[in-house]
Design an enzyme around this catalytic site. Sequence first.
Site, PDB file in Angstrom:
ATOM      1  N   HIS A 247       4.632  12.866   0.767  1.00 52.77           N
ATOM      2  CA  HIS A 247       4.699  12.882   2.225  1.00 52.77           C
ATOM      3  C   HIS A 247       5.842  11.991   2.688  1.00 52.77           C
ATOM      4  CE1 HIS A 247       0.588  14.451   1.777  1.00 52.77           C
ATOM      5  NE2 HIS A 247       0.766  14.979   2.971  1.00 52.77           N
TER       6      HIS A 247
ATOM      7  N   LYS B 104       3.920   7.187   5.846  1.00 49.51           N
ATOM      8  CA  LYS B 104       2.536   7.673   5.927  1.00 49.51           C
ATOM      9  C   LYS B 104       1.630   6.619   5.315  1.00 49.51           C
ATOM     10  CE  LYS B 104      -0.582  11.382   4.422  1.00 49.51           C
ATOM     11  NZ  LYS B 104      -1.331  11.484   5.697  1.00 49.51           N
TER      12      LYS B 104
END
Length: 239
Positions: A146, A150
């Site tokens: 990601h 995050k």
Amino acid sequence: MPFSIVISGVTGRVGRALAELARADPDVRLAGALASESSAKQPLDADRRVRINDPPAPPVDAVIDFSTSSGCARAIRCALDSGAALVVGTTGLADRVESHLRDAAASIPMLVAANTSLGACVLIDLASRATRALGDAYDVSLIEAHRAGKRDAPSGTALALARAVRDSGGSIDDGAVLSLRAGDTVGEHTVRFDATGETLQITHRATDRRLFAAGALRAAKWLAGRPPGRYAMSDVLGL
């Protein structure tokens, strides 16, 4: 009559995508929008009828939450007060919020998903099927990637995949789950089944956050009007 929604976390990445979908769809009405107090009272549409954190304009069919633990708690209250369905796409929820969700499911229909992408939902189903078919002769591992920044790692989707493998009779060690945080990666999840002489690899790659918004809106439309209880994306797709 248009399908009326409240977006919780409307200033976030997926929340903004949801608002764009609602504005572009004549069959969807944005009844309200929730965000942090720093965003309070900002106008959300061109004619200034919807302002962030104002009380929603009834009726409300569904509340869709992509926020934080505290934002999700607020979304639960909004759904209960409105008698609306609740879709939660927020991950990394605090235990107290999970408890609130369990209690609220006695009163309203809700769907809690680590990933509202339809493809990711199919990935979880395929991982379960592969685990049952291959048995314990294969080593299972997960790789997820990601964007930088995050917060939760492993991702909620990776945890859901690991749970699906274990629930299907397989095993996966914590050390076999690799999390990468780099660049602006929207989301990528790979499940590997390795044995002597072969590897089976199943990957889902998200390239646009609008797919999470579209999946959540589809789930909300499916959920509204159903009996109270807790549902999953697999129910939406009939898996």
